[in-house]
Scaffold this motif. Structure first.
Motif, PDB file in Angstrom:
ATOM      1  N   GLY A 226     -22.443 -67.751   4.703  1.00 60.72           N
ATOM      2  CA  GLY A 226     -22.617 -68.442   3.435  1.00 60.72           C
ATOM      3  C   GLY A 226     -23.132 -69.855   3.630  1.00 60.72           C
ATOM      4  N   LEU A 227     -24.135 -70.222   2.825  1.00 61.70           N
ATOM      5  CA  LEU A 227     -24.703 -71.573   2.819  1.00 61.70           C
ATOM      6  C   LEU A 227     -24.646 -72.135   1.400  1.00 61.70           C
ATOM      7  CD1 LEU A 227     -27.953 -70.984   4.942  1.00 61.70           C
ATOM      8  CD2 LEU A 227     -25.780 -71.916   5.739  1.00 61.70           C
ATOM      9  N   PRO A 228     -24.590 -73.457   1.244  1.00 63.11           N
ATOM     10  CA  PRO A 228     -24.622 -74.034  -0.098  1.00 63.11           C
ATOM     11  C   PRO A 228     -25.851 -73.572  -0.883  1.00 63.11           C
ATOM     12  CG  PRO A 228     -24.037 -75.703   1.520  1.00 63.11           C
ATOM     13  CD  PRO A 228     -24.451 -74.485   2.294  1.00 63.11           C
ATOM     14  N   ARG A 229     -25.709 -73.492  -2.182  1.00 59.42           N
ATOM     15  CA  ARG A 229     -26.779 -72.966  -3.033  1.00 59.42           C
ATOM     16  C   ARG A 229     -28.122 -73.656  -2.797  1.00 59.42           C
ATOM     17  NH1 ARG A 229     -27.150 -70.172  -7.745  1.00 59.42           N
ATOM     18  NH2 ARG A 229     -24.899 -69.875  -7.618  1.00 59.42           N
ATOM     19  N   GLU A 230     -28.111 -74.995  -2.790  1.00 60.11           N
ATOM     20  CA  GLU A 230     -29.376 -75.720  -2.611  1.00 60.11           C
ATOM     21  C   GLU A 230     -29.980 -75.452  -1.240  1.00 60.11           C
ATOM     22  OE1 GLU A 230     -26.545 -77.032  -3.590  1.00 60.11           O
ATOM     23  OE2 GLU A 230     -26.913 -77.556  -5.699  1.00 60.11           O
ATOM     24  N   ARG A 231     -29.137 -75.240  -0.246  1.00 61.82           N
ATOM     25  CA  ARG A 231     -29.643 -74.953   1.099  1.00 61.82           C
ATOM     26  C   ARG A 231     -30.232 -73.545   1.180  1.00 61.82           C
ATOM     27  NH1 ARG A 231     -28.465 -79.351   0.389  1.00 61.82           N
ATOM     28  NH2 ARG A 231     -30.684 -79.193  -0.131  1.00 61.82           N
ATOM     29  N   MET A 232     -29.654 -72.595   0.452  1.00 60.70           N
ATOM     30  CA  MET A 232     -30.255 -71.262   0.403  1.00 60.70           C
ATOM     31  C   MET A 232     -31.631 -71.312  -0.242  1.00 60.70           C
ATOM     32  SD  MET A 232     -28.845 -68.677   1.873  1.00 60.70           S
ATOM     33  CE  MET A 232     -29.841 -67.435   1.058  1.00 60.70           C
ATOM     34  N   GLN A 233     -31.761 -72.096  -1.299  1.00 58.39           N
ATOM     35  CA  GLN A 233     -33.072 -72.238  -1.930  1.00 58.39           C
ATOM     36  C   GLN A 233     -34.063 -72.881  -0.968  1.00 58.39           C
ATOM     37  OE1 GLN A 233     -31.588 -74.542  -5.274  1.00 58.39           O
ATOM     38  NE2 GLN A 233     -31.934 -72.832  -6.673  1.00 58.39           N
ATOM     39  N   GLU A 234     -33.616 -73.930  -0.275  1.00 58.89           N
ATOM     40  CA  GLU A 234     -34.478 -74.601   0.690  1.00 58.89           C
ATOM     41  C   GLU A 234     -34.883 -73.654   1.811  1.00 58.89           C
ATOM     42  OE1 GLU A 234     -34.237 -78.378   3.848  1.00 58.89           O
ATOM     43  OE2 GLU A 234     -32.719 -78.149   2.278  1.00 58.89           O
ATOM     44  N   LEU A 235     -33.923 -72.892   2.315  1.00 62.70           N
ATOM     45  CA  LEU A 235     -34.213 -71.956   3.395  1.00 62.70           C
ATOM     46  C   LEU A 235     -35.233 -70.915   2.964  1.00 62.70           C
ATOM     47  CD1 LEU A 235     -33.481 -70.925   6.257  1.00 62.70           C
ATOM     48  CD2 LEU A 235     -31.764 -69.472   5.146  1.00 62.70           C
ATOM     49  N   LEU A 236     -35.058 -70.356   1.784  1.00 66.60           N
ATOM     50  CA  LEU A 236     -35.995 -69.340   1.298  1.00 66.60           C
ATOM     51  C   LEU A 236     -37.409 -69.900   1.189  1.00 66.60           C
ATOM     52  CD1 LEU A 236     -33.755 -67.589  -1.344  1.00 66.60           C
ATOM     53  CD2 LEU A 236     -34.993 -66.428   0.485  1.00 66.60           C
ATOM     54  N   ARG A 237     -37.521 -71.141   0.759  1.00 68.25           N
ATOM     55  CA  ARG A 237     -38.862 -71.735   0.641  1.00 68.25           C
ATOM     56  C   ARG A 237     -39.477 -72.054   1.995  1.00 68.25           C
ATOM     57  NH1 ARG A 237     -36.582 -74.093  -4.322  1.00 68.25           N
ATOM     58  NH2 ARG A 237     -35.699 -75.811  -3.134  1.00 68.25           N
ATOM     59  N   ARG A 238     -38.638 -72.250   3.024  1.00 68.94           N
ATOM     60  CA  ARG A 238     -39.160 -72.601   4.349  1.00 68.94           C
ATOM     61  C   ARG A 238     -39.522 -71.382   5.196  1.00 68.94           C
ATOM     62  NH1 ARG A 238     -38.997 -78.037   6.227  1.00 68.94           N
ATOM     63  NH2 ARG A 238     -40.165 -77.078   7.915  1.00 68.94           N
ATOM     64  N   LEU A 239     -38.780 -70.299   5.063  1.00 70.13           N
ATOM     65  CA  LEU A 239     -38.999 -69.145   5.930  1.00 70.13           C
ATOM     66  C   LEU A 239     -40.383 -68.539   5.718  1.00 70.13           C
ATOM     67  CD1 LEU A 239     -35.549 -67.317   5.799  1.00 70.13           C
ATOM     68  CD2 LEU A 239     -36.465 -68.754   7.636  1.00 70.13           C
ATOM     69  N   ASP A 240     -41.038 -68.234   6.842  1.00 70.18           N
ATOM     70  CA  ASP A 240     -42.400 -67.714   6.814  1.00 70.18           C
ATOM     71  C   ASP A 240     -42.462 -66.475   7.697  1.00 70.18           C
ATOM     72  OD1 ASP A 240     -45.107 -67.206   6.946  1.00 70.18           O
ATOM     73  OD2 ASP A 240     -45.677 -69.213   7.619  1.00 70.18           O
ATOM     74  N   PRO A 241     -42.784 -65.304   7.145  1.00 74.52           N
ATOM     75  CA  PRO A 241     -42.828 -64.101   7.976  1.00 74.52           C
ATOM     76  C   PRO A 241     -43.794 -64.209   9.142  1.00 74.52           C
ATOM     77  CG  PRO A 241     -43.543 -63.630   5.713  1.00 74.52           C
ATOM     78  CD  PRO A 241     -43.084 -65.043   5.737  1.00 74.52           C
ATOM     79  N   ALA A 242     -44.845 -65.012   9.010  1.00 73.10           N
ATOM     80  CA  ALA A 242     -45.795 -65.181  10.110  1.00 73.10           C
ATOM     81  C   ALA A 242     -45.156 -65.881  11.306  1.00 73.10           C
ATOM     82  CB  ALA A 242     -47.011 -65.979   9.636  1.00 73.10           C
ATOM     83  N   ALA A 243     -44.059 -66.622  11.081  1.00 77.03           N
ATOM     84  CA  ALA A 243     -43.351 -67.308  12.158  1.00 77.03           C
ATOM     85  C   ALA A 243     -42.269 -66.428  12.778  1.00 77.03           C
ATOM     86  CB  ALA A 243     -42.725 -68.607  11.642  1.00 77.03           C
ATOM     87  N   GLU A 244     -42.154 -65.188  12.339  1.00 77.13           N
ATOM     88  CA  GLU A 244     -41.170 -64.237  12.846  1.00 77.13           C
ATOM     89  C   GLU A 244     -39.768 -64.875  12.936  1.00 77.13           C
ATOM     90  OE1 GLU A 244     -42.337 -61.784  16.110  1.00 77.13           O
ATOM     91  OE2 GLU A 244     -44.413 -61.652  15.438  1.00 77.13           O
ATOM     92  N   PRO A 245     -39.236 -65.324  11.791  1.00 83.57           N
ATOM     93  CA  PRO A 245     -37.970 -66.064  11.805  1.00 83.57           C
ATOM     94  C   PRO A 245     -36.789 -65.197  12.232  1.00 83.57           C
ATOM     95  CG  PRO A 245     -38.625 -65.552   9.554  1.00 83.57           C
ATOM     96  CD  PRO A 245     -39.782 -65.184  10.433  1.00 83.57           C
ATOM     97  N   VAL A 246     -35.818 -65.856  12.860  1.00 83.53           N
ATOM     98  CA  VAL A 246     -34.585 -65.199  13.284  1.00 83.53           C
ATOM     99  C   VAL A 246     -33.405 -66.086  12.912  1.00 83.53           C
ATOM    100  CG1 VAL A 246     -35.684 -64.011  15.220  1.00 83.53           C
ATOM    101  CG2 VAL A 246     -34.593 -66.246  15.600  1.00 83.53           C
ATOM    102  N   VAL A 247     -32.213 -65.488  12.892  1.00 86.35           N
ATOM    103  CA  VAL A 247     -30.975 -66.248  12.846  1.00 86.35           C
ATOM    104  C   VAL A 247     -30.304 -66.069  14.196  1.00 86.35           C
ATOM    105  CG1 VAL A 247     -29.664 -64.333  11.794  1.00 86.35           C
ATOM    106  CG2 VAL A 247     -28.809 -66.685  11.632  1.00 86.35           C
ATOM    107  N   VAL A 248     -29.839 -67.180  14.772  1.00 88.67           N
ATOM    108  CA  VAL A 248     -29.113 -67.193  16.038  1.00 88.67           C
ATOM    109  C   VAL A 248     -27.708 -67.644  15.695  1.00 88.67           C
ATOM    110  CG1 VAL A 248     -29.036 -68.129  18.379  1.00 88.67           C
ATOM    111  CG2 VAL A 248     -31.245 -67.858  17.215  1.00 88.67           C
TER     112      VAL A 248
END
Length: 257
Positions: A226-248
């Motif tokens: 779980g992340l704060p609401r504003e951080r989830m929005q920020e994360l969604l706007r930053r993630l780029d499938p071309a960068a092959e994002p992962v969570v560690v």
């Protein structure tokens, strides 16, 4: 960005707190994102003493606290990594930072340090259905969705009533209302390229599933992050499938190997 809608039967919602955050199986496989070339590694000379290092000549830097095995699991083509870490294996709260790799091969923070919540019983190397622990490891982030409309992500986004939480409360008695307004599926025991609601379980149902990044609800989770609401929005706007994002994600000692 991509958009999808779809409703799910109410009966599927009772499975939510048994197998992570996922609520219901829906269909639809999407093509995987196109691969991109691995960023070039810098091999230039070190700067003269007293000079400010240039991004093109400085030695490439790694994400602090990650050991060689963990870095290897991230893959050579990954250029975005959300690192979620806690002090020990029994902790159910910690921090999250989004890192991005530049053209010189260096990893640098792309966000502030965010508060994060994880499984109410902490972390595990071998997640099982209902153990209330979050799986340790490195997992792809390919599919998003939520009860609310797409906030501007490049990930495929599935909006629909299937993300309505059941009439349940968290471990501290607070309602789960809004927890799934925004989610990103963590590719633990699921097939990428489907809505986060998809009930795919390559490892079998006994190994759990439906592990998501979602809006935090004031307590430890059933296994999600779980992340704060504003951080989830920020994360969604930053993630780029071309960068092959992962969570560690995991306790500090586990990520340091």
């Amino acid at each position: 960005m991509h958009a999808r809608t779809g409703a799910i039967p109410a009966a599927g919602l009772v499975l939510l707190l048994l197998t992570g955050c996922q609520t219901q199986s829906t269909g639809g496989e999407r093509p995987a994102p196109a691969e991109e070339a691995t960023p070039a590694e810098s091999a230039g000379a070190k700067p003269a003493q007293g000079a400010e290092p240039s991004p093109l000549t400085a030695e490439p830097t790694d994400i602090p606290g990650l050991g060689p095995k963990t870095r290897k699991r991230m893959g050579l083509k990954t250029r975005q990594a959300l690192v979620v870490r806690a002090k020990d294996a029994d902790a159910n709260q910690g921090t999250a930072v989004l890192y991005e790799r530049d053209a010189a091969g260096s990893w640098r923070p792309a966000s502030e340090t965010w508060p994060a919540r994880n499984g109410i019983r902490g972390w595990t190397e071998h997640h099982k259905q209902g153990d209330l622990r979050t799986p340790i490891g490195v997992y792809g982030l390919t599919d998003a969705g939520g009860l609310l409309k797409d906030p501007g992500t490049k990930l495929p986004y599935d909006q629909g009533s299937g993300f309505t939480p059941p009439n349940r409360t968290n471990a501290e008695g607070e309602p789960l209302t809004g927890a799934f307004d925004y989610v990103v599926a963590i590719n633990y025991n699921r097939v990428p390229g489907h809505t986060p609601l998809s009930w795919t379980r390559p490892l079998g149902n006994a190994r759990g599933g439906g592990i998501w990044l979602h809006v935090e609800h004031g307590a430890g989770t059933q296994g999600c992050v779980g992340l704060p609401r504003e951080r989830m929005q920020e994360l969604l706007r930053r993630l780029d499938p071309a960068a092959e994002p992962v969570v560690v994600m995991g306790p500090e000692a586990a990520l340091a190997v």
